[in-house]
Motif scaffolding. Structure first.
Motif, PDB file in Angstrom:
ATOM      1  N   SER A 113     -16.955  37.086 -32.029  1.00  0.00           N
ATOM      2  CA  SER A 113     -16.463  37.558 -30.730  1.00  0.00           C
ATOM      3  C   SER A 113     -15.033  38.036 -30.868  1.00  0.00           C
ATOM      4  O   SER A 113     -14.653  39.091 -30.348  1.00  0.00           O
ATOM      5  CB  SER A 113     -16.519  36.439 -29.699  1.00  0.00           C
ATOM      6  OG  SER A 113     -17.823  35.993 -29.545  1.00  0.00           O
ATOM      7  N   ILE A 114     -14.228  37.202 -31.532  1.00  0.00           N
ATOM      8  CA  ILE A 114     -12.829  37.587 -31.694  1.00  0.00           C
ATOM      9  C   ILE A 114     -12.735  38.884 -32.501  1.00  0.00           C
ATOM     10  O   ILE A 114     -11.968  39.794 -32.163  1.00  0.00           O
ATOM     11  CB  ILE A 114     -12.039  36.460 -32.385  1.00  0.00           C
ATOM     12  CG1 ILE A 114     -12.070  35.210 -31.513  1.00  0.00           C
ATOM     13  CG2 ILE A 114     -10.612  36.885 -32.638  1.00  0.00           C
ATOM     14  CD1 ILE A 114     -11.449  34.004 -32.165  1.00  0.00           C
ATOM     15  N   SER A 117     -13.772  41.756 -30.328  1.00  0.00           N
ATOM     16  CA  SER A 117     -12.755  42.017 -29.328  1.00  0.00           C
ATOM     17  C   SER A 117     -11.546  42.688 -29.945  1.00  0.00           C
ATOM     18  O   SER A 117     -10.967  43.620 -29.382  1.00  0.00           O
ATOM     19  CB  SER A 117     -12.358  40.681 -28.702  1.00  0.00           C
ATOM     20  OG  SER A 117     -11.281  40.857 -27.859  1.00  0.00           O
ATOM     21  N   MET A 118     -11.196  42.207 -31.127  1.00  0.00           N
ATOM     22  CA  MET A 118     -10.068  42.806 -31.815  1.00  0.00           C
ATOM     23  C   MET A 118     -10.380  44.253 -32.182  1.00  0.00           C
ATOM     24  O   MET A 118      -9.519  45.136 -32.060  1.00  0.00           O
ATOM     25  CB  MET A 118      -9.778  42.001 -33.064  1.00  0.00           C
ATOM     26  CG  MET A 118      -8.668  42.567 -33.896  1.00  0.00           C
ATOM     27  SD  MET A 118      -8.433  41.537 -35.324  1.00  0.00           S
ATOM     28  CE  MET A 118      -7.446  42.629 -36.315  1.00  0.00           C
ATOM     29  N   SER A 121      -9.851  46.217 -29.209  1.00  0.00           N
ATOM     30  CA  SER A 121      -8.421  46.364 -28.953  1.00  0.00           C
ATOM     31  C   SER A 121      -7.824  47.418 -29.858  1.00  0.00           C
ATOM     32  O   SER A 121      -7.030  48.251 -29.424  1.00  0.00           O
ATOM     33  CB  SER A 121      -7.702  45.048 -29.240  1.00  0.00           C
ATOM     34  OG  SER A 121      -8.069  44.094 -28.324  1.00  0.00           O
ATOM     35  N   ASN A 151     -17.881  37.788 -23.880  1.00  0.00           N
ATOM     36  CA  ASN A 151     -16.544  37.566 -24.413  1.00  0.00           C
ATOM     37  C   ASN A 151     -15.733  38.845 -24.411  1.00  0.00           C
ATOM     38  O   ASN A 151     -14.557  38.848 -24.030  1.00  0.00           O
ATOM     39  CB  ASN A 151     -16.629  37.047 -25.849  1.00  0.00           C
ATOM     40  CG  ASN A 151     -16.774  35.545 -25.863  1.00  0.00           C
ATOM     41  OD1 ASN A 151     -16.225  34.877 -24.997  1.00  0.00           O
ATOM     42  ND2 ASN A 151     -17.534  35.030 -26.805  1.00  0.00           N
ATOM     43  N   ASP A 155     -12.333  39.527 -22.324  1.00  0.00           N
ATOM     44  CA  ASP A 155     -11.070  39.884 -22.964  1.00  0.00           C
ATOM     45  C   ASP A 155     -10.518  41.200 -22.471  1.00  0.00           C
ATOM     46  O   ASP A 155      -9.322  41.353 -22.256  1.00  0.00           O
ATOM     47  CB  ASP A 155     -11.269  39.986 -24.486  1.00  0.00           C
ATOM     48  CG  ASP A 155     -11.365  38.609 -25.112  1.00  0.00           C
ATOM     49  OD1 ASP A 155     -11.172  37.626 -24.355  1.00  0.00           O
ATOM     50  OD2 ASP A 155     -11.659  38.517 -26.314  1.00  0.00           O
ATOM     51  N   HIS A 156     -11.416  42.155 -22.255  1.00  0.00           N
ATOM     52  CA  HIS A 156     -10.908  43.507 -22.017  1.00  0.00           C
ATOM     53  C   HIS A 156     -11.008  43.976 -20.580  1.00  0.00           C
ATOM     54  O   HIS A 156     -10.424  44.988 -20.236  1.00  0.00           O
ATOM     55  CB  HIS A 156     -11.620  44.504 -22.951  1.00  0.00           C
ATOM     56  CG  HIS A 156     -11.251  44.273 -24.372  1.00  0.00           C
ATOM     57  ND1 HIS A 156     -10.097  44.742 -24.912  1.00  0.00           N
ATOM     58  CD2 HIS A 156     -11.858  43.558 -25.357  1.00  0.00           C
ATOM     59  CE1 HIS A 156     -10.014  44.358 -26.169  1.00  0.00           C
ATOM     60  NE2 HIS A 156     -11.065  43.640 -26.465  1.00  0.00           N
TER      61      HIS A 156
ATOM     62  N   LYS B   6      -1.621  52.915 -31.850  1.00  0.00           N
ATOM     63  CA  LYS B   6      -1.735  51.616 -31.198  1.00  0.00           C
ATOM     64  C   LYS B   6      -2.407  50.620 -32.122  1.00  0.00           C
ATOM     65  O   LYS B   6      -1.976  49.479 -32.269  1.00  0.00           O
ATOM     66  CB  LYS B   6      -2.531  51.753 -29.908  1.00  0.00           C
ATOM     67  CG  LYS B   6      -2.539  50.470 -29.136  1.00  0.00           C
ATOM     68  CD  LYS B   6      -3.425  50.534 -27.959  1.00  0.00           C
ATOM     69  CE  LYS B   6      -3.629  49.140 -27.421  1.00  0.00           C
ATOM     70  NZ  LYS B   6      -4.555  49.165 -26.330  1.00  0.00           N
ATOM     71  N   LEU B  10      -0.843  47.305 -33.597  1.00  0.00           N
ATOM     72  CA  LEU B  10      -1.505  46.025 -33.349  1.00  0.00           C
ATOM     73  C   LEU B  10      -1.731  45.273 -34.645  1.00  0.00           C
ATOM     74  O   LEU B  10      -1.435  44.075 -34.758  1.00  0.00           O
ATOM     75  CB  LEU B  10      -2.842  46.272 -32.642  1.00  0.00           C
ATOM     76  CG  LEU B  10      -3.649  45.020 -32.335  1.00  0.00           C
ATOM     77  CD1 LEU B  10      -2.903  44.156 -31.347  1.00  0.00           C
ATOM     78  CD2 LEU B  10      -5.009  45.386 -31.793  1.00  0.00           C
ATOM     79  N   ASN B  42      -2.192  42.389 -25.551  1.00  0.00           N
ATOM     80  CA  ASN B  42      -2.998  43.494 -26.054  1.00  0.00           C
ATOM     81  C   ASN B  42      -4.251  43.042 -26.775  1.00  0.00           C
ATOM     82  O   ASN B  42      -5.166  43.814 -26.989  1.00  0.00           O
ATOM     83  CB  ASN B  42      -2.156  44.345 -27.002  1.00  0.00           C
ATOM     84  CG  ASN B  42      -1.012  44.980 -26.264  1.00  0.00           C
ATOM     85  OD1 ASN B  42      -1.190  45.464 -25.153  1.00  0.00           O
ATOM     86  ND2 ASN B  42       0.168  44.922 -26.844  1.00  0.00           N
ATOM     87  N   PHE B  43      -4.231  41.855 -27.184  1.00  0.00           N
ATOM     88  CA  PHE B  43      -5.324  41.387 -28.028  1.00  0.00           C
ATOM     89  C   PHE B  43      -5.723  39.986 -27.567  1.00  0.00           C
ATOM     90  O   PHE B  43      -5.446  38.997 -28.211  1.00  0.00           O
ATOM     91  CB  PHE B  43      -4.817  41.360 -29.482  1.00  0.00           C
ATOM     92  CG  PHE B  43      -5.817  40.890 -30.475  1.00  0.00           C
ATOM     93  CD1 PHE B  43      -7.186  40.939 -30.225  1.00  0.00           C
ATOM     94  CD2 PHE B  43      -5.403  40.384 -31.695  1.00  0.00           C
ATOM     95  CE1 PHE B  43      -8.089  40.480 -31.164  1.00  0.00           C
ATOM     96  CE2 PHE B  43      -6.306  39.936 -32.634  1.00  0.00           C
ATOM     97  CZ  PHE B  43      -7.655  39.989 -32.368  1.00  0.00           C
ATOM     98  N   PRO B  44      -6.331  39.942 -26.403  1.00  0.00           N
ATOM     99  CA  PRO B  44      -6.590  38.642 -25.780  1.00  0.00           C
ATOM    100  C   PRO B  44      -7.426  37.718 -26.663  1.00  0.00           C
ATOM    101  O   PRO B  44      -7.320  36.500 -26.555  1.00  0.00           O
ATOM    102  CB  PRO B  44      -7.340  38.997 -24.505  1.00  0.00           C
ATOM    103  CG  PRO B  44      -7.167  40.445 -24.320  1.00  0.00           C
ATOM    104  CD  PRO B  44      -6.885  41.049 -25.646  1.00  0.00           C
ATOM    105  N   ALA B  45      -8.218  38.308 -27.544  1.00  0.00           N
ATOM    106  CA  ALA B  45      -9.082  37.445 -28.349  1.00  0.00           C
ATOM    107  C   ALA B  45      -8.272  36.538 -29.254  1.00  0.00           C
ATOM    108  O   ALA B  45      -8.749  35.494 -29.676  1.00  0.00           O
ATOM    109  CB  ALA B  45     -10.025  38.301 -29.171  1.00  0.00           C
ATOM    110  N   ALA B  46      -7.047  36.939 -29.544  1.00  0.00           N
ATOM    111  CA  ALA B  46      -6.232  36.132 -30.434  1.00  0.00           C
ATOM    112  C   ALA B  46      -5.548  34.991 -29.699  1.00  0.00           C
ATOM    113  O   ALA B  46      -4.684  34.328 -30.259  1.00  0.00           O
ATOM    114  CB  ALA B  46      -5.191  37.012 -31.110  1.00  0.00           C
ATOM    115  N   ARG B  47      -5.943  34.761 -28.436  1.00  0.00           N
ATOM    116  CA  ARG B  47      -5.204  33.802 -27.623  1.00  0.00           C
ATOM    117  C   ARG B  47      -5.190  32.413 -28.224  1.00  0.00           C
ATOM    118  O   ARG B  47      -4.187  31.706 -28.158  1.00  0.00           O
ATOM    119  CB  ARG B  47      -5.768  33.769 -26.221  1.00  0.00           C
ATOM    120  CG  ARG B  47      -7.216  33.398 -26.169  1.00  0.00           C
ATOM    121  CD  ARG B  47      -7.770  33.392 -24.776  1.00  0.00           C
ATOM    122  NE  ARG B  47      -9.188  33.132 -24.839  1.00  0.00           N
ATOM    123  CZ  ARG B  47     -10.115  34.067 -24.922  1.00  0.00           C
ATOM    124  NH1 ARG B  47      -9.791  35.335 -24.863  1.00  0.00           N
ATOM    125  NH2 ARG B  47     -11.383  33.747 -25.033  1.00  0.00           N
TER     126      ARG B  47
END
Lengths: 397, 907
Positions: A113-114, A117-118, A121, A151, A155-156, B6, B10, B42-47
């Protein structure tokens, strides 16, 4: 190189390095001219588990902690680098699917997921394409896929709401991913089994509408571009998002409360941003307008379907499955003593079903039992367009 | 932004971040934090990763702060602290969507920090910056969560023992969620959380709501039996540990513990009393709790003690414990403090409660009064004002004696100073009560407005006096041991002046009678009561210090005023009783104090002659009759008008100046001399006499009466001496003599007083001026009337005046033996004879024998008198009489032997 040697050499390395190295080793093991043997597969799996995800210790038992979030991030960075660097599509997909294929592991899913998502991004096309293949192989409506998609949406579209432009450009860079993504998304919202009905957030709707409307072929891209799979793998049939979008467009008039929508335009925004804000609000469309646009995009997509082989765009029984909810709604109207003919919402809904069915049938992209579809359409409340559509096609059969 | 750039930026951020973090060094924390924040956006998954890093930063910052707590440092010096100050606002402002991630993270972080630093005092930990920031973030994000998630977060926190302070702090945002959950914990943990929570006043409400909820749940009929068994001991246990819980439970306890609830509670107690959880809540611990509770709890206990034996025992136990606690002067018992704060209701309970309540409340009041002298004073004051029966008065006595004798060992040497101190308090209490009851009388009362005044409504002052009278009666009965030292009597005596002033005010005719107040009631009953109070106390100065001059004068003035008010009463019995008590007060005052006597006599006489003449039968000074034209004015019309013959403007009118034209009939009854013997006059004389009690009192008193009469009647200060001048000299002073005689004649009380003075020889001498005036005018009048109006009313008045003069002088032994018989002779004589007799025998004799006290000798019994044998008048003064009798021997012969024969014989 023997298995023990392989592992031994990897064990000499610390965490980030060993993962990097392990990926290369796996590539060597799995990608060849012939399909890998089952032993090779086992070894690859062990390496993945021990050196990539660090789930297992050297005896194959479970390791307690696994990776902490920071290490996860490092790992993702490594995987991302690896995938971006990978030139061969098949190799990339092979490694990706073997890394994330077995989905019993929740931790892996989290990392995936991460990663996804990344990739969104960073607009990392290679990774997105790989994720698209993964979605297709797992089945867009499988629980894992839905979880992944949820997910990404969170996130987005909830947490980070500033990257609409980047998201919009995805349709051109990674259409397969977007197509499968939309298919999965349509499964998440406006399902009549949900209580209460969940509606897609507005920015998600906006992005999807943009995608569908601006690229009519998008919905077919997963079908058109066959995924480059490892040899010996069974490709899964791509499901188009069309059926799901038909449901969204048809149900939208029934579920959207227009009064509530009026309040949604935040007056604060206009004040703060001044003229620019005012311009923006002019441009900003209400949800029902978005659905109208989506319907148009949908119809265009149906028309863009090029007859090549058997029809595979819309399954007849999926359209049929919409109908009980519509009938139920009509029944509720009757119970309240309203007239079906004059209820604007119901008529809009029926109109949209009629339009979609007509375009789809005319373009020959419906598969399955068309006559039963027509029969059940016949049981819907009275609507002029629908009546004409049914009559025309019943004669044709 | 171009997607490509971008994405590169990132990944650059990401790489920097990963690289930086893996070095585990906080030197570059601010930069990494910046990157982290941008990654987060910008990269919420890395929270997860970013937040983990932030957690590390916080841990480090906490360590740094703790170590430099002692001295101030710039937060920018340290990277972690700077980062924390950057992170704080960012995480607070991420918005609703982020809250579900941030809040649990915060809570976990707090829990970790708290567990780590469990050995550091909470206060220190709470006050350092990073923790503050963290708490802020938590609070902020908790409010953004929906209730379900919020509850989950709070449960999470409550699970951690070390961070109850954090729960308390964060819970201020959500007390409604925290309070009930905290109560699910063990007593110690719950206490800690609630203590922190209660630092925030609005949270108290929720704490209370949660407690009450728990309690109601426990006593519900259908709830599980075993749960019920635990809750009440738990609550009691918790209350014993936490003031906040106790306060929350006891606030509005009447509403919580209604009668049904109590019934239910009794049932539960009976069922579970012997189970294990109830072990710790025996009577001893209940009493300890009650000591810390407030007065409302006590009232509730009192209420139930009526029916419930256990409550009764508990009450007794509590009271004993309280009394024991009061032995230690530094102990502060919250129950007593609460009682002192709400002393009004406590006192009211004392008045209105049933017997048990009254006695218990009295014991409480003793303790309160012992600790707080001001409450002692106000309690006395309150009860004196509001007590309406003997029971409450008895309780007052009990409170007074209880407070005074509390903890005073019998052999203590401090007794005298202590009793003196308390006596002072009692005095102040009486003073307050007096003042407040007078003030209450001037306040508007509902019953007057509604017209529902009870039949025997009394003024507050009246009630107060009745209470004082009862107490004084008990004192004088000598049967109440507590009152043996006469505390009330002494207090009233110390307040003598105020009582005097009160009587003075109430007896005043000019008193302001505001409508709708007690002051609009008839004042005489109140005055009687006040007079009785004065009557009952001791003013001699033998048992207590003698009253001050001011007090004496005030009381004298008041009593005199009261006396004259009594004279006006219709009901003869009431009148007599009032007059008697006024006289008694005067007697008591005057017997010990010459000052009082002087003042009393002056007051009485002045009031009698100047204000109350009518009541005593005298005529006021002649009033100008405005209906008639004044002669003065008529004569003034003379000049400027055209004069016509025989018109009345041209005529000088004869008449008495100031009275207008002489009336044809001058025989109207108004001119008659008022009689001396009237009831009121006699009562006044009685009052005068009561001022002259004691040794030589009468002579001294009569002397001052004489002097006072001269002062009151004589128009000027000159020529008031004792000697009589030559008869011719009276021609120049005749106006003055006429005036004096008129004044004396008009007022019966003056003449009566003169007679009294005459009896107390030699006092009359000092009124010589008055006698001289009468004699001089008689001489001249009689001469003027010689031939004209022999039988007119005027001559009759002259004769009456003559006999009055002769009577008085004879009584005062100013006319010795043969001359004293002029009285019998006078009616028979003609005018010319009378003139002769008056001049030769009366005037000349008195002129030559100056009427002075020197004429009177004091005999062995202390009596002043003129021995008739030694003061025979020479023949010059008696010859005229003798000649007249001889001349008219046929008619007056019977007097001759009486007057002269013995004289001859002796010669």
């Amino acid at each position: 190189m023997s298995l023990s040697d392989l592992k031994h050499s990897l064990r000499k390395l610390e965490f980030p390095a060993c993962s990097k190295e392990a990926l290369i080793k796996i590539e060597q093991l799995l990608v060849g001219r012939a399909a890998p043997t089952s032993k090779q597969l086992d070894i690859a799996m062990e390496i993945i588990s021990e050196f990539v995800f660090c789930d297992a210790d050297r005896r194959g038992g479970r390791r307690g902690g696994g990776l902490n979030p920071l290490q996860e991030l490092q790992l993702i960075d490594i995987i991302c680098d690896y995938l971006s660097a990978c030139s061969n599509e098949t190799t990339k997909n092979t490694i990706f699917l073997s890394l994330f294929g077995g989905m019993e592991n929740q931790r892996k899913l989290k990392i995936l997921s991460i990663l996804a998502s990344m990739a969104v991004s960073a607009s990392s096309t290679p990774v997105l394409l790989a994720v698209g293949v993964w979605l297709q192989q797992m089945g867009c409506s499988s629980p894992q896929s839905l979880q992944l998609v949820e997910n990404i949406i969170r996130d987005h579209f909830y947490l980070n709401t500033t990257n609409l432009t980047a998201l919009k450009s995805l349709a051109s860079t990674a259409p397969q991913f977007v197509c499968n993504f939309i298919t999965a998304v349509t499964e998440l919202y406006m399902q009549e089994t949900q209580k209460p009905i969940k509606l897609p957030p507005k920015n998600l709707l906006e992005v999807i509408t943009f995608w569908v409307y601006s690229t009519p072929t998008l919905c077919m891209s997963a079908q058109l571009n066959a995924a480059a799979l490892p040899s010996g793998a069974i490709p899964m049939a791509a499901v188009t998002p069309l059926a799901g979008l038909v449901r969204w467009c048809a149900f939208a008039p029934l579920y959207i409360d227009e009064d509530a929508e009026m309040l949604e335009i935040p007056p604060k925004k206009i004040k703060i941003e001044g003229e620019r804000g005012a311009l923006k609000t002019v441009k900003a469309q209400s949800e029902s307008q978005l659905y109208i646009q989506l319907q148009l995009g949908l119809l265009q997509s149906l028309r863009a379907w090029r007859r090549r082989g058997p029809p595979a765009a819309v399954a007849a029984q999926r359209v049929t499955a919409l109908l009980p909810a519509v009938r139920e709604y009509a029944q509720r109207l009757l119970d309240r003593g309203c007239k079906i003919n004059t209820d604007q919402k119901l008529q809009d809904c029926l109109d949209r079903i009629g339009q979609a069915v007509q375009v789809a049938l005319a373009n020959g992209c419906v598969y399955g039992n068309i006559s039963s579809l027509l029969a059940s359409l016949d049981t819907l409340p009275e609507n002029r367009l629908l009546r004409i559509v049914i009559k025309t096609h019943q004669q044709a059969i | 932004m171009n997607p490509q750039t971008k994405s590169t930026s990132l990944s650059a951020d990401l790489n920097n971040f990963i690289y930086g973090v893996s070095r585990r060094n906080f030197q570059n924390a601010p930069e990494l934090t910046k990157i982290g924040i941008s990654l987060l956006k910008n990269f919420p998954a890395a929270r997860d990763a970013v937040l983990e890093y932030f957690a590390m930063v916080f841990h480090d910052a906490v360590n740094v702060s703790i170590n430099q707590v002692d001295y101030e440092t710039d937060s920018s010096v340290n990277g972690s602290l700077e980062s924390v100050s950057m992170i704080g606002p960012e995480l607070c402002n991420l918005g609703e969507a982020w809250a579900p991630f941030i809040a649990p993270w915060c809570i976990n972080l707090i829990m970790n920090i708290a567990t780590d630093k469990a050995n550091i005092p909470n206060a220190t930990l709470q006050s350092i910056d990073p923790v503050r920031v963290l708490l802020d973030i938590t609070t902020q994000n908790l409010t953004l969560l929906n209730s379900e998630e919020r509850a989950k977060c709070i449960d999470m926190m409550l699970g951690c023992r070390a961070c109850s302070w954090a729960v308390g702090w964060v819970g201020r945002a959500e007390p409604a969620l925290v309070a009930p959950r905290a109560l699910a914990l063990g007593p110690d943990a719950a206490r800690a959380v609630l203590a922190h929570l209660a630092n925030h006043p609005p949270a108290l409400f929720h704490v209370r709501a949660a407690l009450v909820e728990l309690f109601q749940e426990a006593i519900k009929v259908d709830s599980q039996a075993d749960k019920k068994r635990e809750v009440i001991p738990y609550l009691l246990n918790l209350a014993s540990k936490s003031d906040i819980v106790l306060k929350a439970l006891t606030q509005d306890i009447e509403n919580t513990l209604t009668d049904e609830v109590m019934e239910r509670l009794c049932a539960i107690c009976a069922a579970h009393r012997h189970s294990g959880a109830w072990e710790g809540v025996g009577p001893a611990s209940l009493v300890t709790l009650l000591l810390r509770s407030d007065i409302h709890c006590l009232f509730l206990l009192l209420k139930h003690a009526q029916k419930n034996l256990f409550c009764r025992q508990l009450l007794e136990y509590l009271l004993q414990k309280l009394e024991y606690e009061c032995l230690f002067p530094d102990r502060n018992v919250p129950l007593l403090t609460s009682a002192a704060e709400e002393i009004e209701i406590v006192r009211e309970k004392l008045l209105t409660g049933n017997q048990l309540e009254q006695y218990s409340v009295a014991r409480i009041l003793i303790l309160v009064c012992y600790n707080l002298p001001s409450e002692f004073v106000s309690t006395i004051s309150y009860l004196l004002q509001h007590s309406r029966n003997d029971t409450t008065l008895a309780l007052l006595v009990r409170i007074i004696s209880g407070t005074i004798t509390m903890h005073t060992p019998n052999d203590s040497t401090e007794i005298s100073t202590d009793t003196e101190r308390y006596q002072n308090f009692i005095k102040t209490g009486v003073e307050y009560a007096l003042r407040e009851s007078m003030m209450s009388d001037t306040q508007i009362k509902r019953c007057f407005i509604e017209g529902s005044v009870p039949e025997d409504e009394k003024t507050y002052l009246h009630y107060f006096c009745l209470n004082i009278i009862t107490l004084l009666r008990w004192e004088s009965s000598n049967r109440v041991s507590h009152l043996r030292t006469r505390p009330i009597g002494r207090a009233v005596e110390s307040n003598l002046q105020r009582f005097g002033a009160a009587l003075y005010e109430y007896a005043s005719l000019l008193r302001i009678r505001t409508p709708y107040t007690m002051a609009s009631l008839p004042e005489m009953p109140t005055c009687h009561a006040l007079a009785e109070v004065l009557d009952r106390i001791d003013m001699s100065g033998t048992k207590a210090p003698p009253p001050s001059v001011e007090a004496i004068i005030k009381v004298v003035q008041a009593t005199v005023r009261y006396f004259f008010r009594c004279l006006h009463i219709q009901d003869i019995l009431e009148k007599m009783r009032g007059v008697q008590s006024a006289c008694r007060v005067l007697r008591k005052l005057c017997v010990h104090s010459k000052l009082a006597r002087g003042a009393a006599l002056r007051e009485l006489l002045e009031a009698a002659t100047l204000r109350e003449q009518r009541a005593l039968g005298s005529r006021a000074h002649a009033h100008p009759r405005h209906a008639d034209p004044l002669l003065l004015h008529l004569n003034l019309k003379h000049g400027p008008i055209t004069q016509l013959t025989q018109s009345h403007t041209s005529v000088f009118h004869a008449g008495i100046i100031g009275k207008g034209v002489r009336k044809a009939s001058s025989q109207d009854d108004g001119n008659a001399i008022p009689p001396i013997l009237t009831t009121n006059n006699e009562l006044l004389m009685g009052a005068l006499m009561s001022c002259m009690d004691g040794n030589s009192g009468i002579v001294e008193g009569a002397t001052s009466i004489s002097l006072l009469l001269v002062e009151l009647v004589s128009p000027d200060v000159m020529y008031n001496g004792l000697p009589w001048p030559d008869e011719d000299f009276t021609k120049v002073s005749i106006e003055r003599e006429l005036y004096m005689r008129g004044a004396l004649e008009r007022s019966a009380e003056c003449r009566a007083a003169l007679r009294r003075a005459a009896r107390a020889r030699p006092a009359l001498c000092l009124a010589s001026a008055l006698l001289r005036a009468a004699a001089a005018t008689l001489l001249h009048r009689l001469r003027a009337h010689l031939d004209r109006h022999t039988q007119s009313a005027e001559i009759a008045r002259e004769m009456a005046a003559l006999s009055e003069l002769l009577t008085t002088m004879t009584l005062g032994q100013l006319l010795p033996h043969p001359l004293s018989h002029m009285l019998e002779l006078a009616p028979e004589l003609t005018a010319s004879e009378l003139v002769q007799v008056l001049r030769d025998c009366l005037w000349n004799y008195t002129r030559d024998h100056v009427p002075s006290p020197a004429l009177f000798t004091c005999d062995s019994t202390g009596l002043h008198w003129r021995d008739p044998s030694t003061c025979k008048p020479p023949a010059t003064y008696t010859d005229t009489l003798r000649l007249i009798i001889q001349k008219r021997i046929s008619k007056l012969g019977h007097l001759y032997p009486i007057m002269f024969l013995n004289l001859e014989k002796e010669n």
